[in-house]
Write a protein that holds these residues in place. Structure first.
Motif, mmCIF file in Angstrom:
data_model
loop_
_atom_site.group_PDB
_atom_site.id
_atom_site.type_symbol
_atom_site.label_atom_id
_atom_site.label_comp_id
_atom_site.label_asym_id
_atom_site.label_seq_id
_atom_site.Cartn_x
_atom_site.Cartn_y
_atom_site.Cartn_z
ATOM 1 N N SER A 17 0.900 -1.068 -0.345
ATOM 2 C CA SER A 17 -0.107 -0.127 -0.245
ATOM 3 C C SER A 17 0.593 1.299 0.018
ATOM 4 N N VAL A 18 2.106 1.208 0.675
ATOM 5 C CA VAL A 18 2.935 2.568 0.631
ATOM 6 C C VAL A 18 3.648 2.887 -0.541
ATOM 7 N N LEU A 19 3.358 1.746 -1.473
ATOM 8 C CA LEU A 19 3.505 2.424 -3.117
ATOM 9 C C LEU A 19 2.719 2.560 -4.091
ATOM 10 N N SER A 20 1.701 3.741 -3.635
ATOM 11 C CA SER A 20 0.226 3.619 -3.810
ATOM 12 C C SER A 20 0.339 5.069 -4.929
ATOM 13 N N LYS A 21 1.246 5.138 -5.018
ATOM 14 C CA LYS A 21 1.013 7.455 -5.341
ATOM 15 C C LYS A 21 2.231 7.022 -6.099
ATOM 16 N N ASN A 22 3.835 6.054 -6.215
ATOM 17 C CA ASN A 22 4.411 5.780 -7.684
ATOM 18 C C ASN A 22 3.178 4.948 -8.554
ATOM 19 N N VAL A 23 2.370 6.126 -9.851
ATOM 20 C CA VAL A 23 1.605 5.323 -10.654
ATOM 21 C C VAL A 23 2.265 6.008 -12.038
ATOM 22 N N LEU A 24 2.329 5.248 -12.910
ATOM 23 C CA LEU A 24 2.872 6.229 -14.014
ATOM 24 C C LEU A 24 0.858 6.003 -14.824
ATOM 25 N N LYS A 25 1.134 7.056 -15.643
ATOM 26 C CA LYS A 25 -0.107 7.836 -16.181
ATOM 27 C C LYS A 25 -0.502 7.708 -17.329
ATOM 28 N N ASN A 26 -1.159 6.955 -18.005
ATOM 29 C CA ASN A 26 -0.791 7.006 -19.326
ATOM 30 C C ASN A 26 -1.249 8.222 -20.194
ATOM 31 N N PHE A 27 -0.481 9.258 -21.501
ATOM 32 C CA PHE A 27 -0.649 9.856 -21.875
ATOM 33 C C PHE A 27 -0.492 9.517 -23.414
ATOM 34 N N TYR A 28 0.015 8.312 -23.835
ATOM 35 C CA TYR A 28 0.218 7.949 -25.402
ATOM 36 C C TYR A 28 -1.083 8.873 -25.748
ATOM 37 N N LYS A 29 -0.688 9.133 -27.511
ATOM 38 C CA LYS A 29 -1.920 9.132 -27.898
ATOM 39 C C LYS A 29 -1.959 8.465 -29.462
ATOM 40 N N GLU A 30 -2.365 7.742 -29.772
ATOM 41 C CA GLU A 30 -2.956 7.027 -30.999
ATOM 42 C C GLU A 30 -2.904 7.270 -31.917
ATOM 43 N N SER A 31 -2.257 7.193 -33.371
ATOM 44 C CA SER A 31 -2.366 8.062 -34.455
ATOM 45 C C SER A 31 -2.761 7.137 -35.419
ATOM 46 N N ASN A 32 -2.483 7.105 -36.534
ATOM 47 C CA ASN A 32 -3.042 6.174 -37.942
ATOM 48 C C ASN A 32 -1.385 6.172 -38.668
ATOM 49 N N LEU A 33 -0.409 5.692 -37.573
ATOM 50 C CA LEU A 33 1.136 5.746 -38.243
ATOM 51 C C LEU A 33 1.179 4.529 -37.984
ATOM 52 N N TYR A 34 0.206 3.557 -36.977
ATOM 53 C CA TYR A 34 -0.019 2.133 -37.700
ATOM 54 C C TYR A 34 0.029 1.804 -38.568
ATOM 55 N N GLY A 35 -0.752 2.249 -39.025
ATOM 56 C CA GLY A 35 -1.487 1.691 -40.607
ATOM 57 C C GLY A 35 -0.320 2.049 -41.483
ATOM 58 N N LEU A 36 0.035 2.822 -41.274
ATOM 59 C CA LEU A 36 0.883 3.380 -42.001
ATOM 60 C C LEU A 36 2.308 2.911 -42.300
ATOM 61 N N CYS A 37 2.780 2.342 -41.083
ATOM 62 C CA CYS A 37 4.256 1.602 -40.933
ATOM 63 C C CYS A 37 3.433 0.189 -42.449
ATOM 64 N N SER A 38 2.198 -0.494 -41.346
ATOM 65 C CA SER A 38 1.931 -1.447 -41.849
ATOM 66 C C SER A 38 2.136 -1.489 -43.762
ATOM 67 N N LYS A 39 1.810 -0.636 -44.357
ATOM 68 C CA LYS A 39 2.171 -0.667 -45.573
ATOM 69 C C LYS A 39 3.634 -1.021 -46.514
ATOM 70 N N ILE A 40 4.536 -0.601 -45.544
ATOM 71 C CA ILE A 40 5.599 -1.175 -46.086
ATOM 72 C C ILE A 40 5.688 -2.418 -46.687
ATOM 73 N N GLN A 41 6.062 -2.092 -48.250
ATOM 74 C CA GLN A 41 6.792 -3.527 -49.069
ATOM 75 C C GLN A 41 8.240 -3.818 -49.004
#
Length: 752
Positions: A374-398
């Motif tokens: 319980s003493v670790l409750s304040k040490n929390v990583l908060k997610n702030f990543y924002k996904e974009s359409n880059l995954y789709g762009l990478c998938s088109k690499i040939q």
């Protein structure tokens, strides 16, 4: 249950880069030795206080260094290269250390600096020890004892000195006299010195000593593994406990030897991939301590302490004798997050620098001791990543996106015809010294004291002057000098989306050279051209060819603090796509030679052989994705420095750059042997002089170097250049060195 907290070392640079400032002032005769020493003492005192105030059970001493800790070990053992023993003052002191690291010019001769290379798979560099069969060792540099006495006098307790282990020290060095022998033959000369140092520790009532042996994470031969048994049997002392420290990778593959080493504890890097803690759990005797390196010493993200607690809880309860620690020394991260007053709190709350990592170590240790998650409750990583359409762009690499239109031989013929490049063409790696006026203009612009128009006018003036300087010197292929850039990675990340920047997040690379790595916090992409304006302007000022200068995807990736929620391969693809767009824009703007620097290419290589090919596949593809968009007549260069090319030369061929420029001068050209052995097929520019020293080679010296190259490579495929960028030198040194280089190249060109 015995649970103790400690770290493997703190940054030695000072929170405001005090060490760098003092070093450079001392080298320029602006302060005396006493002032330099006072700076070092103040940094060490501050680091001791940090460890005590954060609540660490053991206080590390011996992590400070005036240049790098491997060089410190060489000085401690009296291992000074023979060329420096010829100086009248044969007593080893701090000036000796600086001369070995930086080179030295006497009235009679120029003494070259020792070779510098990467510290395992990091961007930290060390000065390579030099050995011969007759190398003599003695306890000459006693700074470790002075630092211990300093800490004792300041009334610090539970002090844990740190030493680089004798076996790793020998492994990291090189044989210089040409006589083949095993470096392990020198062990019996070194071990009495370590025993003497151990005795000094005991006399000071020291209970634990940290001995770093990072080569245990490598694939090493049976003979080297057996040396660990011999060495630590010899050094074993029931009154002084040894914590054998490893990092940067798993030691599970060497565990059957490690379990028999006569030490009181083993430190394990639990953060690196494939740490295989479960294999180690039952192999090491329960009478030994295990130090768990669970706080990442190489990245700046806040640790998920609850998750770590759950992962190691059963292990800790089973083993009972435990240290909680960082994965490695904290010299690889910035000093203090609290200095980042201007950073958005939404980002800052997710980061942890060196001082904050000490807090994490202590907090986790406290939770485990008290059995209170319980003493670790304040040490929390908060997610702030924002996904974009880059995954789709990478998938088109040939596959077609990863190769040039034709092979190198075809491109070579086309480029020679169109670009009209002479034999032994002369060029530089890219950067030139930045003037005081330029640096002041950049600072004023950042502080909104001058307009963008005024700042750009200063950059244009600089570029115009640099082009003129190069034309006067007679260089064949010119560069724009990079006046708009603060750092080769930071500049590009400032112009790409997905990066965050610190104000004081400095990390030591080597000596007084520090970098401020950007932080990747989102998907990476390019909104608009980055370098095209300046390259196009430079080309307009000359009839000679001007190279476009880019930093490659692997270097941008590895010299940034990387996000941890997706693979590095995905991030490198995102960067490569951004650079691909930039490369195409440069070509469309009329830039016919484009250099994509990859000095970090070797750095990303996994320590163990079985994981290397996987890295090569995505690293090579990332480079080719960025570079293969151009036509055959556009020439692609890349630059690499301070790497063990034996490990990567085949991958360098796979990059398929038209020209690769490398560092070879500090290593006395030994790096070229692997290129010769494999018959490197493309063009190559082995640096002909070391830019990291004040030494200026003569025309004769440079001609002799070029003649060596001609014996190794096809003369029609050799480029003549310094071994790295010239940003760190002054204009007087640059002009004379380049003048000599051009004369040497043209003299030999006329005779071919």
């Amino acid at each position: 249950m015995n649970i103790f907290s400690h770290i493997l070392g703190l940054p030695r640079i000072g929170s405001m880069r005090e060490l760098k400032i003092a070093q450079e002032k001392y080298w320029n005769d602006e302060i005396d030795l006493k002032s330099l020493f006072n700076t070092g003492k103040n940094i060490r005192k501050s680091n001791l206080k940090i460890q005590k105030e954060k609540g660490l059970d053991f206080i590390s001493v011996g992590d400070f260094s005036w240049y790098d800790h491997v060089l410190h070990t060489s000085m401690m053992l009296g291992n000074v290269p023979n060329r420096y023993k010829m100086l009248e003052d044969t007593c080893i002191n701090i000036d000796t250390l600086f001369r070995v690291a930086r080179g030295f010019v006497t009235s009679e001769k120029t003494l070259h600096a020792s070779e510098m290379t990467k510290w395992f798979n990091t961007n930290y560099h060390y000065i390579v020890p030099e050995f011969s069969k007759n190398t003599y060792f003695n306890f000459s540099w006693k700074q470790i004892l002075e630092e211990l006495d300093e800490a004792i006098k300041l009334k610090f307790h539970n002090i844990k000195p740190i030493l680089l282990g004798p076996i790793s020290y020998l492994w990291l060095g090189k044989v210089v006299d040409g006589k083949k022998f095993s470096k392990l033959e020198l062990l019996d000369k070194i071990l009495p010195i370590y025993r003497k140092i151990f005795l000094e520790f005991k006399n000071r009532k020291i209970k634990w000593v940290q001995i770093d042996e990072p080569i245990l994470a490598l694939d090493i031969s049976k003979r080297w593994l057996e040396a660990f048994i011999y060495v630590y049997d010899y050094l074993h002392d029931k009154d002084l406990k040894v914590l054998l420290t490893t990092y940067f990778g798993s030691i599970a593959h060497n565990i059957n030897t490690i379990k028999d080493i006569a030490v009181s504890g083993i430190h394990i890097d639990c953060v690196s991939e494939n740490s295989e803690l479960n294999i180690i759990k039952n192999k090491i005797s329960k009478s030994s301590y295990i130090s768990l390196g669970v706080i990442n010493g190489r990245n700046i993200w806040k640790s998920n302490l609850k998750k770590i607690y759950e992962e190691i809880y059963d292990f800790v309860r089973y083993r009972k004798k435990i240290f909680i620690s960082t994965s490695c020394s904290l010299l690889h991260v910035p000093v203090d997050l609290q200095l980042e007053k201007n950073m958005d709190i939404n980002f800052r709350q997710n980061f942890s620098f060196a001082i904050q990592k000490c807090e994490e170590v202590c907090l986790l240790s406290k939770a485990l001791k008290e059995n209170k998650k319980s003493v670790l409750s304040k040490n929390v990583l908060k997610n702030f990543y924002k996904e974009s359409n880059l995954y789709g762009l990478c998938s088109k690499i040939q596959e077609k996106h990863l190769r040039r239109n034709n092979s190198y031989d075809v491109r070579y013929t086309i480029q020679n015809k169109i670009l009209n490049i002479p034999t032994l063409p002369t060029t530089t790696i890219g950067s030139f010294p930045q003037t005081k006026t330029l640096r002041e203009a950049r600072l004023k612009f950042k502080d909104n004291k001058i307009s963008l128009e005024k700042y750009h006018s200063e950059i244009k003036e600089y570029i115009k002057n640099v082009i003129s300087e190069q034309e006067k010197l007679g260089l064949d292929i010119l560069v724009h000098g990079e006046p708009e850039r603060n750092d080769m990675v930071e500049y590009f990340s400032e112009h790409l989306q997905g990066f965050l920047f610190t104000q004081f997040g400095w990390v030591q690379s080597y000596g007084s050279r520090y970098v401020k790595p950007p932080i990747i916090v989102g998907d990476v992409y390019r909104k608009k051209p980055i370098t095209v304006k300046w390259s196009k302007y430079a080309q307009s000022k000359t009839n000679k060819l001007v190279k476009g200068m880019l930093t490659g995807p692997i270097t941008i990736l590895l010299w940034s603090f990387c996000r941890e929620d997706i693979s590095k391969y995905i991030i490198s693809e995102q960067i490569a796509i951004s650079l691909r767009e930039e490369v195409k824009d440069l070509e469309n703007a009329g830039i016919k030679i484009i250099q994509i620097d990859e000095p970090a290419f070797r750095e990303g290589l996994p320590l163990r052989n079985k994981f290397k090919e996987k890295y090569f596949n995505w690293a090579v593809n990332s480079f080719k994705l960025s570079s293969s968009v151009v036509s055959d007549q556009t020439q692609i260069h890349t630059h690499m420095c301070y790497s063990d090319f034996n490990d990567i030369v085949e991958a360098v061929i796979r990059l398929d750059a038209d020209v690769v420029t490398i560092e070879s001068s500090r290593s006395n050209f030994k790096l070229l042997k692997c290129f010769k052995k494999i018959k490197y097929p493309n063009s190559i520019g082995p640096g002909i002089y070391d830019i990291h020293t004040t030494n200026i080679p003569s025309v004769s010296d440079m001609k002799n170097v070029i003649k060596k190259y001609i014996k190794i490579f096809d003369v029609k495929k050799i480029w003549i250049n310094p071994d790295c960028g010239l940003k760190t030198r002054n204009w007087k040194e640059v002009r004379q060195s380049l003048k000599n280089m051009v004369i040497a190249a043209k003299d030999l060109r006329d005779k071919i």
